[in-house]
Motif scaffolding. Structure first.
Motif, PDB file in Angstrom:
ATOM      1  N   ALA A   1       0.848  -1.198   0.000  1.00  0.00           N
ATOM      2  CA  ALA A   1       0.000   0.000   0.000  1.00  0.00           C
ATOM      3  C   ALA A   1       0.878   1.240   0.000  1.00  0.00           C
ATOM      4  O   ALA A   1       1.983   1.234   0.546  1.00  0.00           O
ATOM      5  CB  ALA A   1      -0.905  -0.009   1.228  1.00  0.00           C
TER       6      ALA A   1
ATOM      7  N   SER B   1       0.055   4.030   1.480  1.00  0.00           N
ATOM      8  CA  SER B   1      -0.117   4.751   2.748  1.00  0.00           C
ATOM      9  C   SER B   1      -0.789   3.818   3.745  1.00  0.00           C
ATOM     10  O   SER B   1      -1.401   2.821   3.359  1.00  0.00           O
ATOM     11  CB  SER B   1      -0.991   5.994   2.538  1.00  0.00           C
ATOM     12  N   PRO B   2      -0.696   4.162   5.031  1.00  0.00           N
ATOM     13  CA  PRO B   2      -1.368   3.322   6.037  1.00  0.00           C
ATOM     14  C   PRO B   2      -2.882   3.282   5.814  1.00  0.00           C
ATOM     15  O   PRO B   2      -3.524   2.274   6.108  1.00  0.00           O
ATOM     16  CB  PRO B   2      -1.033   4.001   7.363  1.00  0.00           C
TER      17      PRO B   2
ATOM     18  N   ASP C   1      -4.165   0.431   3.693  1.00  0.00           N
ATOM     19  CA  ASP C   1      -3.972  -0.932   4.194  1.00  0.00           C
ATOM     20  C   ASP C   1      -5.312  -1.687   4.168  1.00  0.00           C
ATOM     21  O   ASP C   1      -6.347  -1.146   4.542  1.00  0.00           O
ATOM     22  CB  ASP C   1      -3.426  -0.896   5.627  1.00  0.00           C
TER      23      ASP C   1
ATOM     24  N   TRP D   1      -0.117  -2.415   4.021  1.00  0.00           N
ATOM     25  CA  TRP D   1       0.839  -1.392   4.438  1.00  0.00           C
ATOM     26  C   TRP D   1       1.990  -2.066   5.165  1.00  0.00           C
ATOM     27  O   TRP D   1       1.798  -2.793   6.144  1.00  0.00           O
ATOM     28  CB  TRP D   1       0.185  -0.371   5.337  1.00  0.00           C
TER      29      TRP D   1
END
Length: 182
Positions: free
Chosen positions: A128, A130-131, A134, A162
């Protein structure tokens, strides 16, 4: 004289008892005949419903068959990738319409949707960006099919995961993983 009247009374009771048993036997036979008739009617109805459902599928498959043949008649030379993709997509749509006539709808999650284990089956994963991304759908590999609340087939999806130490998703190819890892 008491013995004779007792015998007459016993014979009368025995006759009443015999008649009551005969009535119960006739009632039981009538009930059995009714149950048998109802069972036969239910079986005829069930068979009729099955045939009606099969007719729906048969007619839809015949329509799909005819559409494939009509498409084949229009091909007069080699197909380019875009033409072939459009043709196959149209045929897949017709097949999905055929399935929809049986009450089963195609389910296609969108990229970015949250991963839902009840409706989706992970077949791969990618890093991913970015978090927040996720456990979201990166792309759909195969549509799912649902009938009301019942999942007939889960959609096959690639899931974003992520991993803070992993390179960004744009620069790394999909990394195969076990579906249990998602």
């Amino acid at each position: 004289m008491g013995d004779v009247s007792e015998q007459i009374e016993l014979c009368s009771l025995a006759a009443e008892f015999t008649e009551a048993l005969a009535r119960q036997q006739r009632l039981a036979e009538r009930r059995e005949a009714i149950v048998t008739r109802l069972h036969d009617e239910v079986e005829r109805l069930r068979q009729g419903e099955m045939e009606a459902a099969l007719d729906l599928v048969r007619h839809s498959l015949i329509r799909l068959h005819d559409q494939i043949l009509r498409q084949a008649e229009h091909i007069d030379g080699p197909l380019g990738a875009d033409e072939l993709r459009a043709l196959l997509t149209a045929l897949a749509d017709e097949a999905a319409d055929t399935v929809a006539r049986t009450g089963v709808e195609r389910y296609v999650p969108r990229p970015g949707d949250a991963f839902d284990r009840t409706l989706q089956r992970p077949v791969d994963r990618v890093a991913a960006q970015s978090p927040e991304a996720d456990r979201t759908v990166a792309r759909v590999v195969a549509a799912g099919f649902v009938q009301g609340e019942r999942v007939v087939r889960k959609a096959d999806v690639v899931v974003c995961r992520w991993e803070p130490d992993a390179p960004p998703a744009a620069s790394s190819p999909a990394t195969p993983s076990s579906p249990a890892d998602t």
